[in-house]
Design an enzyme around this catalytic site. Structure first.
Site, PDB file in Angstrom:
ATOM      1  CG  HIS A  68      -0.547  -8.807   1.378  1.00 50.62           C
ATOM      2  ND1 HIS A  68      -0.877  -7.482   1.558  1.00 50.62           N
ATOM      3  CD2 HIS A  68      -1.518  -9.331   0.587  1.00 50.62           C
ATOM      4  CE1 HIS A  68      -1.986  -7.211   0.911  1.00 50.62           C
ATOM      5  NE2 HIS A  68      -2.396  -8.317   0.312  1.00 50.62           N
ATOM      6  CG  HIS A  75     -11.307 -12.070   1.460  1.00 54.38           C
ATOM      7  ND1 HIS A  75     -11.884 -11.265   2.405  1.00 54.38           N
ATOM      8  CD2 HIS A  75     -10.126 -11.472   1.145  1.00 54.38           C
ATOM      9  CE1 HIS A  75     -11.100 -10.222   2.651  1.00 54.38           C
ATOM     10  NE2 HIS A  75     -10.027 -10.331   1.900  1.00 54.38           N
ATOM     11  NE  ARG A  79      -3.812  -2.316   0.286  1.00 51.27           N
ATOM     12  CZ  ARG A  79      -3.713  -3.477  -0.350  1.00 51.27           C
ATOM     13  NH1 ARG A  79      -2.674  -3.708  -1.139  1.00 51.27           N
ATOM     14  NH2 ARG A  79      -4.636  -4.408  -0.195  1.00 51.27           N
ATOM     15  CG  HIS A  81     -10.947  -3.146  -1.653  1.00 52.98           C
ATOM     16  ND1 HIS A  81     -11.629  -4.328  -1.853  1.00 52.98           N
ATOM     17  CD2 HIS A  81      -9.673  -3.500  -1.315  1.00 52.98           C
ATOM     18  CE1 HIS A  81     -10.815  -5.352  -1.637  1.00 52.98           C
ATOM     19  NE2 HIS A  81      -9.620  -4.882  -1.321  1.00 52.98           N
TER      20      HIS A  81
END
Length: 430
Positions: free
Chosen positions: A107, A199, A74, A173
Protein backbone atom coordinates in the site's frame (compact mmCIF):
# COMPACT_ATOMS: atom_id res chain seq x y z
CA UNK A 1 -37.69 -3.03 3.61
CA UNK A 2 -35.49 -0.05 4.40
CA UNK A 3 -31.75 -0.33 5.08
CA UNK A 4 -28.90 2.00 5.95
CA UNK A 5 -25.76 0.39 4.49
CA UNK A 6 -22.13 1.26 5.39
CA UNK A 7 -20.67 3.82 2.98
CA UNK A 8 -17.55 5.92 3.57
CA UNK A 9 -17.83 7.32 7.13
CA UNK A 10 -21.61 7.05 7.25
CA UNK A 11 -24.37 5.16 5.47
CA UNK A 12 -26.49 5.24 2.30
CA UNK A 13 -30.16 4.20 2.18
CA UNK A 14 -31.51 1.17 0.34
CA UNK A 15 -35.17 0.28 -0.22
CA UNK A 16 -36.05 -3.27 -1.32
CA UNK A 17 -39.63 -4.31 -2.13
CA UNK A 18 -40.67 -6.95 0.40
CA UNK A 19 -41.91 -9.27 -2.35
CA UNK A 20 -38.37 -9.40 -3.77
CA UNK A 21 -36.37 -9.72 -0.56
CA UNK A 22 -35.18 -13.28 -0.03
CA UNK A 23 -32.87 -12.82 2.94
CA UNK A 24 -30.64 -10.45 4.90
CA UNK A 25 -27.31 -12.03 5.80
CA UNK A 26 -25.61 -10.62 8.89
CA UNK A 27 -23.15 -12.29 11.19
CA UNK A 28 -23.30 -12.46 14.97
CA UNK A 29 -20.97 -9.45 15.14
CA UNK A 30 -24.05 -7.33 14.43
CA UNK A 31 -25.55 -8.15 17.82
CA UNK A 32 -22.51 -9.43 19.70
CA UNK A 33 -22.36 -7.61 23.01
CA UNK A 34 -20.00 -7.57 25.95
CA UNK A 35 -20.11 -5.46 29.10
CA UNK A 36 -16.35 -5.67 29.56
CA UNK A 37 -14.29 -2.56 28.82
CA UNK A 38 -12.13 -2.97 25.72
CA UNK A 39 -8.90 -2.28 27.61
CA UNK A 40 -9.77 -5.01 30.14
CA UNK A 41 -10.26 -7.53 27.34
CA UNK A 42 -6.81 -6.68 25.95
CA UNK A 43 -5.10 -6.80 29.34
CA UNK A 44 -6.69 -10.14 30.15
CA UNK A 45 -5.41 -11.64 26.87
CA UNK A 46 -1.89 -10.40 27.63
CA UNK A 47 -2.12 -11.88 31.12
CA UNK A 48 -3.10 -15.30 29.71
CA UNK A 49 -1.00 -15.80 26.54
CA UNK A 50 -1.52 -18.85 24.35
CA UNK A 51 1.59 -20.95 23.73
CA UNK A 52 4.18 -18.47 25.05
CA UNK A 53 5.37 -16.89 28.30
CA UNK A 54 3.91 -13.43 29.03
CA UNK A 55 5.21 -10.60 26.86
CA UNK A 56 6.94 -8.86 29.76
CA UNK A 57 8.91 -12.06 30.38
CA UNK A 58 9.89 -12.31 26.71
CA UNK A 59 11.05 -8.68 26.79
CA UNK A 60 13.52 -9.15 29.64
CA UNK A 61 17.10 -8.69 28.51
CA UNK A 62 16.09 -7.55 25.01
CA UNK A 63 17.52 -4.27 23.74
CA UNK A 64 15.94 -3.73 20.32
CA UNK A 65 12.24 -4.57 20.19
CA UNK A 66 10.15 -4.23 17.05
CA UNK A 67 6.38 -3.79 17.26
CA UNK A 68 4.59 -4.28 13.92
CA UNK A 69 1.13 -2.83 13.41
CA UNK A 70 -1.44 -2.29 10.65
CA UNK A 71 -1.53 0.63 8.23
CA UNK A 72 -4.19 3.19 7.34
CA UNK A 73 -6.30 0.71 5.32
CA UNK A 74 -7.25 -1.28 8.42
CA UNK A 75 -9.55 -0.44 11.32
CA UNK A 76 -7.09 -1.55 13.98
CA UNK A 77 -7.98 0.09 17.36
CA UNK A 78 -4.36 0.96 18.12
CA UNK A 79 -5.40 3.87 20.29
CA UNK A 80 -6.47 1.20 22.80
CA UNK A 81 -4.07 -1.66 22.11
CA UNK A 82 -0.73 0.03 21.47
CA UNK A 83 -0.36 1.85 24.83
CA UNK A 84 -1.15 -1.40 26.67
CA UNK A 85 1.27 -3.35 24.49
CA UNK A 86 4.08 -0.84 25.08
CA UNK A 87 3.34 -0.83 28.82
CA UNK A 88 3.63 -4.62 28.90
CA UNK A 89 6.96 -4.56 27.05
CA UNK A 90 8.42 -1.89 29.35
CA UNK A 91 7.21 -3.82 32.37
CA UNK A 92 9.81 -6.41 31.46
CA UNK A 93 12.41 -4.11 29.89
CA UNK A 94 12.02 -0.43 30.85
CA UNK A 95 15.01 0.67 28.77
CA UNK A 96 14.10 -1.16 25.56
CA UNK A 97 14.72 0.59 22.24
CA UNK A 98 11.25 0.16 20.75
CA UNK A 99 10.46 0.76 17.09
CA UNK A 100 6.87 0.73 15.83
CA UNK A 101 6.86 -0.46 12.21
CA UNK A 102 3.79 0.29 10.11
CA UNK A 103 3.14 -2.79 7.98
CA UNK A 104 1.98 -1.30 4.69
CA UNK A 105 2.61 -4.30 2.45
CA UNK A 106 2.33 -2.83 -1.03
CA UNK A 107 0.00 0.00 0.00
CA UNK A 108 0.96 3.66 -0.22
CA UNK A 109 2.82 5.11 2.78
CA UNK A 110 0.73 6.01 5.81
CA UNK A 111 0.62 9.80 6.21
CA UNK A 112 1.46 11.75 9.40
CA UNK A 113 -2.21 12.69 9.69
CA UNK A 114 -3.24 9.04 9.47
CA UNK A 115 -0.68 8.13 12.16
CA UNK A 116 -2.19 10.75 14.47
CA UNK A 117 -5.66 9.43 13.77
CA UNK A 118 -4.57 5.86 14.51
CA UNK A 119 -2.36 6.29 17.58
CA UNK A 120 -3.02 9.70 19.06
CA UNK A 121 -0.55 12.51 19.72
CA UNK A 122 1.14 10.90 22.75
CA UNK A 123 2.48 7.91 20.82
CA UNK A 124 3.24 9.79 17.60
CA UNK A 125 5.30 12.42 19.43
CA UNK A 126 7.11 10.14 21.87
CA UNK A 127 7.65 6.81 20.10
CA UNK A 128 9.95 5.88 17.22
CA UNK A 129 7.69 5.08 14.25
CA UNK A 130 8.86 3.81 10.86
CA UNK A 131 6.61 3.29 7.83
CA UNK A 132 7.57 0.17 5.85
CA UNK A 133 8.31 0.69 2.16
CA UNK A 134 8.34 -2.58 0.22
CA UNK A 135 9.82 -0.82 -2.82
CA UNK A 136 13.06 0.23 -1.10
CA UNK A 137 15.25 -2.72 -2.08
CA UNK A 138 18.15 -1.48 0.05
CA UNK A 139 15.98 -1.83 3.18
CA UNK A 140 15.08 -5.48 2.47
CA UNK A 141 17.01 -8.58 3.56
CA UNK A 142 16.75 -12.14 2.21
CA UNK A 143 15.60 -14.77 4.72
CA UNK A 144 14.81 -18.08 3.00
CA UNK A 145 12.79 -19.93 0.37
CA UNK A 146 9.14 -20.50 1.25
CA UNK A 147 7.26 -23.83 0.83
CA UNK A 148 5.79 -22.63 -2.47
CA UNK A 149 9.27 -21.92 -3.82
CA UNK A 150 8.85 -18.18 -3.39
CA UNK A 151 11.74 -16.11 -2.05
CA UNK A 152 11.24 -14.42 1.32
CA UNK A 153 12.79 -10.99 1.93
CA UNK A 154 11.65 -8.64 4.68
CA UNK A 155 12.39 -5.25 6.21
CA UNK A 156 15.87 -5.30 7.73
CA UNK A 157 14.51 -3.92 11.02
CA UNK A 158 12.97 -7.32 11.72
CA UNK A 159 16.29 -9.12 11.38
CA UNK A 160 18.11 -6.48 13.43
CA UNK A 161 15.71 -6.78 16.39
CA UNK A 162 16.06 -8.91 19.51
CA UNK A 163 12.30 -9.41 19.82
CA UNK A 164 9.48 -9.08 17.28
CA UNK A 165 5.94 -8.38 18.46
CA UNK A 166 2.88 -7.64 16.34
CA UNK A 167 -0.60 -6.34 16.90
CA UNK A 168 -3.49 -6.82 14.51
CA UNK A 169 -7.11 -7.80 14.18
CA UNK A 170 -8.76 -10.89 12.80
CA UNK A 171 -11.47 -10.70 10.17
CA UNK A 172 -12.36 -12.81 7.12
CA UNK A 173 -9.95 -12.41 4.21
CA UNK A 174 -10.95 -13.27 0.68
CA UNK A 175 -7.85 -15.30 -0.24
CA UNK A 176 -5.67 -15.57 2.88
CA UNK A 177 -8.57 -17.06 4.85
CA UNK A 178 -8.28 -14.58 7.72
CA UNK A 179 -6.34 -11.42 8.45
CA UNK A 180 -4.07 -11.08 11.46
CA UNK A 181 -1.33 -13.26 12.93
CA UNK A 182 1.26 -14.25 10.35
CA UNK A 183 0.17 -11.50 7.94
CA UNK A 184 2.13 -9.05 10.12
CA UNK A 185 5.24 -10.44 8.41
CA UNK A 186 3.98 -11.45 4.97
CA UNK A 187 2.73 -9.27 3.35
CA UNK A 188 2.97 -6.45 5.94
CA UNK A 189 6.76 -5.97 6.10
CA UNK A 190 7.91 -8.06 3.13
CA UNK A 191 9.59 -6.90 -0.08
CA UNK A 192 7.50 -6.20 -3.15
CA UNK A 193 8.93 -9.29 -4.88
CA UNK A 194 7.93 -11.54 -1.97
CA UNK A 195 4.40 -10.13 -1.76
CA UNK A 196 3.93 -10.40 -5.51
CA UNK A 197 4.99 -14.03 -5.61
CA UNK A 198 2.92 -14.95 -2.56
CA UNK A 199 -0.09 -13.47 -4.40
CA UNK A 200 0.76 -15.10 -7.76
CA UNK A 201 -1.93 -16.08 -10.26
CA UNK A 202 -1.28 -19.74 -9.47
CA UNK A 203 -1.76 -19.17 -5.72
CA UNK A 204 -4.89 -17.06 -6.15
CA UNK A 205 -6.40 -19.74 -8.43
CA UNK A 206 -5.99 -22.42 -5.75
CA UNK A 207 -9.32 -23.74 -4.37
CA UNK A 208 -7.85 -23.37 -0.88
CA UNK A 209 -7.27 -19.61 -1.30
CA UNK A 210 -10.67 -18.60 0.01
CA UNK A 211 -12.45 -16.75 2.79
CA UNK A 212 -12.32 -18.57 6.12
CA UNK A 213 -9.97 -21.32 4.85
CA UNK A 214 -6.54 -22.02 6.36
CA UNK A 215 -6.04 -25.75 5.80
CA UNK A 216 -4.75 -26.35 2.30
CA UNK A 217 -4.43 -22.63 1.60
CA UNK A 218 -1.02 -22.13 -0.09
CA UNK A 219 -1.04 -18.38 0.59
CA UNK A 220 -1.59 -18.92 4.31
CA UNK A 221 1.02 -21.69 4.44
CA UNK A 222 3.73 -19.42 3.05
CA UNK A 223 2.68 -16.66 5.44
CA UNK A 224 2.86 -18.93 8.48
CA UNK A 225 6.26 -20.29 7.44
CA UNK A 226 7.54 -16.74 6.94
CA UNK A 227 6.38 -15.67 10.42
CA UNK A 228 8.27 -18.56 12.02
CA UNK A 229 11.43 -18.01 10.00
CA UNK A 230 11.57 -14.28 10.68
CA UNK A 231 10.95 -14.89 14.37
CA UNK A 232 7.58 -13.32 15.14
CA UNK A 233 7.63 -14.14 18.85
CA UNK A 234 4.38 -12.71 20.15
CA UNK A 235 1.10 -11.38 18.76
CA UNK A 236 -1.84 -9.46 20.15
CA UNK A 237 -4.85 -9.89 17.86
CA UNK A 238 -8.36 -8.62 18.52
CA UNK A 239 -11.80 -9.44 17.16
CA UNK A 240 -14.35 -6.67 16.78
CA UNK A 241 -18.11 -6.31 16.53
CA UNK A 242 -19.97 -4.46 13.79
CA UNK A 243 -19.33 -1.14 15.53
CA UNK A 244 -15.56 -1.81 15.55
CA UNK A 245 -15.46 -2.38 19.31
CA UNK A 246 -13.13 -5.03 20.70
CA UNK A 247 -15.11 -8.08 21.84
CA UNK A 248 -12.27 -10.60 22.19
CA UNK A 249 -8.47 -10.65 22.21
CA UNK A 250 -5.90 -13.38 21.64
CA UNK A 251 -2.26 -13.10 22.62
CA UNK A 252 0.80 -15.32 22.44
CA UNK A 253 2.22 -17.61 19.77
CA UNK A 254 1.78 -16.29 16.22
CA UNK A 255 0.22 -19.55 15.01
CA UNK A 256 -1.57 -20.93 18.08
CA UNK A 257 -3.08 -17.67 19.32
CA UNK A 258 -4.07 -16.73 15.78
CA UNK A 259 -5.78 -20.11 15.26
CA UNK A 260 -7.84 -19.57 18.44
CA UNK A 261 -8.83 -16.14 17.20
CA UNK A 262 -9.75 -17.45 13.75
CA UNK A 263 -12.01 -20.11 15.31
CA UNK A 264 -13.76 -17.39 17.31
CA UNK A 265 -14.22 -15.17 14.25
CA UNK A 266 -15.43 -18.07 12.09
CA UNK A 267 -18.10 -18.84 14.67
CA UNK A 268 -19.07 -15.16 14.93
CA UNK A 269 -19.03 -14.37 11.21
CA UNK A 270 -20.20 -17.57 9.52
CA UNK A 271 -23.52 -17.53 7.61
CA UNK A 272 -25.24 -20.02 5.32
CA UNK A 273 -25.60 -18.88 1.69
CA UNK A 274 -29.03 -17.89 0.38
CA UNK A 275 -29.13 -17.81 -3.42
CA UNK A 276 -30.64 -14.79 -5.17
CA UNK A 277 -30.81 -13.14 -8.58
CA UNK A 278 -29.46 -9.90 -7.10
CA UNK A 279 -27.05 -9.60 -4.17
CA UNK A 280 -26.38 -6.21 -2.56
CA UNK A 281 -23.42 -5.58 -0.25
CA UNK A 282 -20.73 -3.11 0.82
CA UNK A 283 -17.02 -3.11 1.54
CA UNK A 284 -17.64 -2.23 5.21
CA UNK A 285 -17.35 1.53 4.78
CA UNK A 286 -14.21 3.54 5.46
CA UNK A 287 -11.30 2.75 5.40
CA UNK A 288 -11.89 -0.43 3.37
CA UNK A 289 -14.09 1.25 0.77
CA UNK A 290 -11.68 4.07 -0.03
CA UNK A 291 -10.41 2.55 -3.28
CA UNK A 292 -11.46 0.02 -5.90
CA UNK A 293 -8.42 -2.18 -5.27
CA UNK A 294 -9.78 -3.16 -1.83
CA UNK A 295 -13.32 -3.95 -2.98
CA UNK A 296 -13.04 -7.53 -4.34
CA UNK A 297 -13.43 -8.51 -0.67
CA UNK A 298 -17.07 -7.47 -0.46
CA UNK A 299 -17.89 -8.50 -4.03
CA UNK A 300 -16.49 -12.01 -3.46
CA UNK A 301 -18.90 -12.45 -0.54
CA UNK A 302 -21.80 -11.33 -2.70
CA UNK A 303 -20.81 -13.73 -5.47
CA UNK A 304 -20.94 -16.66 -3.02
CA UNK A 305 -24.68 -15.97 -2.61
CA UNK A 306 -25.58 -15.18 -6.21
CA UNK A 307 -27.23 -17.44 -8.74
CA UNK A 308 -25.35 -18.03 -11.96
CA UNK A 309 -25.41 -14.77 -13.88
CA UNK A 310 -26.84 -12.94 -10.88
CA UNK A 311 -26.24 -9.21 -10.50
CA UNK A 312 -23.83 -8.06 -7.79
CA UNK A 313 -24.24 -4.56 -6.31
CA UNK A 314 -21.43 -3.11 -4.22
CA UNK A 315 -21.48 0.17 -2.33
CA UNK A 316 -18.02 1.77 -1.97
CA UNK A 317 -17.05 5.43 -1.73
CA UNK A 318 -13.81 5.08 -3.76
CA UNK A 319 -12.80 8.42 -2.26
CA UNK A 320 -9.13 7.52 -2.85
CA UNK A 321 -9.72 6.44 -6.44
CA UNK A 322 -8.77 3.16 -8.07
CA UNK A 323 -6.00 2.39 -5.63
CA UNK A 324 -3.03 1.13 -7.61
CA UNK A 325 -1.22 1.83 -10.86
CA UNK A 326 -0.78 -1.80 -11.93
CA UNK A 327 -4.29 -2.70 -10.85
CA UNK A 328 -5.65 0.15 -12.96
CA UNK A 329 -3.56 -0.81 -16.01
CA UNK A 330 -4.74 -4.41 -15.81
CA UNK A 331 -8.38 -3.45 -15.34
CA UNK A 332 -8.17 -1.27 -18.46
CA UNK A 333 -6.66 -3.95 -20.70
CA UNK A 334 -9.98 -4.91 -22.23
CA UNK A 335 -12.57 -7.59 -21.62
CA UNK A 336 -12.52 -9.72 -18.45
CA UNK A 337 -11.35 -12.65 -20.56
CA UNK A 338 -8.37 -10.64 -21.83
CA UNK A 339 -7.52 -9.58 -18.29
CA UNK A 340 -7.79 -13.14 -16.96
CA UNK A 341 -5.64 -14.67 -19.71
CA UNK A 342 -3.01 -11.94 -19.38
CA UNK A 343 -2.63 -12.47 -15.64
CA UNK A 344 -2.70 -16.27 -15.77
CA UNK A 345 0.18 -16.15 -18.26
CA UNK A 346 2.43 -14.37 -15.74
CA UNK A 347 4.84 -16.86 -14.05
CA UNK A 348 4.90 -16.70 -10.21
CA UNK A 349 8.44 -15.28 -10.13
CA UNK A 350 7.36 -12.48 -12.47
CA UNK A 351 4.16 -11.52 -10.63
CA UNK A 352 3.50 -7.80 -10.56
CA UNK A 353 1.96 -5.71 -7.76
CA UNK A 354 -1.83 -5.71 -7.52
CA UNK A 355 -2.45 -8.35 -10.20
CA UNK A 356 -4.39 -10.52 -7.73
CA UNK A 357 -7.32 -8.14 -7.31
CA UNK A 358 -7.56 -7.66 -11.07
CA UNK A 359 -7.52 -11.46 -11.45
CA UNK A 360 -10.34 -11.88 -8.95
CA UNK A 361 -12.39 -9.12 -10.55
CA UNK A 362 -11.88 -10.58 -14.03
CA UNK A 363 -13.17 -13.96 -12.85
CA UNK A 364 -16.17 -12.33 -11.17
CA UNK A 365 -17.01 -10.15 -14.20
CA UNK A 366 -17.00 -13.23 -16.42
CA UNK A 367 -19.83 -14.65 -14.29
CA UNK A 368 -21.77 -11.61 -13.09
CA UNK A 369 -22.74 -8.05 -13.99
CA UNK A 370 -21.32 -5.84 -11.21
CA UNK A 371 -22.83 -2.47 -10.34
CA UNK A 372 -20.65 -0.15 -8.24
CA UNK A 373 -22.44 2.46 -6.13
CA UNK A 374 -20.07 5.41 -5.69
CA UNK A 375 -20.62 9.13 -5.30
CA UNK A 376 -16.90 9.92 -5.60
CA UNK A 377 -15.85 8.18 -8.82
CA UNK A 378 -17.35 9.04 -12.20
CA UNK A 379 -19.52 6.34 -13.72
CA UNK A 380 -17.72 6.59 -17.04
CA UNK A 381 -14.44 5.68 -15.36
CA UNK A 382 -16.00 2.57 -13.80
CA UNK A 383 -17.64 1.59 -17.07
CA UNK A 384 -14.26 1.70 -18.84
CA UNK A 385 -13.21 -1.11 -16.49
CA UNK A 386 -16.21 -3.32 -17.20
CA UNK A 387 -18.51 -2.28 -14.35
CA UNK A 388 -21.92 -0.67 -14.33
CA UNK A 389 -22.20 2.48 -12.21
CA UNK A 390 -24.80 4.10 -9.98
CA UNK A 391 -24.90 6.96 -7.47
CA UNK A 392 -27.36 5.34 -5.05
CA UNK A 393 -28.33 1.83 -4.01
CA UNK A 394 -31.89 2.41 -5.19
CA UNK A 395 -30.67 3.43 -8.64
CA UNK A 396 -28.46 0.33 -8.76
CA UNK A 397 -31.33 -1.92 -7.71
CA UNK A 398 -33.56 -0.48 -10.44
CA UNK A 399 -30.80 -1.21 -12.98
CA UNK A 400 -30.55 -4.77 -11.63
CA UNK A 401 -34.32 -5.29 -11.95
CA UNK A 402 -34.05 -4.19 -15.58
CA UNK A 403 -31.43 -6.90 -16.11
CA UNK A 404 -33.09 -9.71 -14.13
CA UNK A 405 -36.78 -8.82 -14.23
CA UNK A 406 -39.22 -7.19 -11.82
CA UNK A 407 -39.72 -10.45 -9.89
CA UNK A 408 -36.00 -11.04 -9.28
CA UNK A 409 -35.05 -12.21 -5.79
CA UNK A 410 -32.74 -10.06 -3.65
CA UNK A 411 -30.32 -10.97 -0.87
CA UNK A 412 -28.80 -8.13 1.17
CA UNK A 413 -25.44 -8.50 2.94
CA UNK A 414 -24.94 -5.17 4.75
CA UNK A 415 -21.21 -5.76 5.38
CA UNK A 416 -19.61 -8.06 2.83
CA UNK A 417 -16.17 -7.93 4.43
CA UNK A 418 -17.23 -9.23 7.83
CA UNK A 419 -19.19 -12.24 6.62
CA UNK A 420 -17.91 -15.75 5.92
CA UNK A 421 -20.27 -17.61 3.59
CA UNK A 422 -20.02 -21.24 4.64
CA UNK A 423 -19.34 -23.77 1.93
CA UNK A 424 -22.20 -26.22 1.36
CA UNK A 425 -23.16 -28.75 -1.28
CA UNK A 426 -26.54 -27.12 -1.67
CA UNK A 427 -27.31 -23.45 -1.32
CA UNK A 428 -30.02 -22.68 1.21
CA UNK A 429 -33.21 -21.23 -0.21
CA UNK A 430 -34.89 -20.37 3.08
Amino acid sequence: MDFQLPYYKGTLPLHVPERNLRHVLVNRAEDFRTDRPEADIVRDALAHPIGTPPLHALARGKEKILVITSDHTRSMPSGITMPILLEEIRKGQPDAQITILIGTGLHRPTTPEELLDRFGREIVEHEHIVVHNAFQAEEMRYVCELPSGASLSVNRLALESDLIVAEGFIEPHFFAGFSGGRKSILPAIASQETVNENHSARAIASPGAATGVLDGNPIHEDMAYAARKVGLAFILNVAMDAEKHIVAAFAGDCIEAHAKGCAFVFDMCGVDPVAADIVITTNSGYPLDQNLYQTPKGVSTAAACAKEGGVLILGASLCDGIGGTNFEKLMRLGSPEVIRKTIEAIPPKESIPEQWCAQIYANLLLRHPIIIVSQHMEGQELEHMGFLAAKTFDQALEMAFQLKGADASVTVIPDGVSVIVRKSKEVSHE
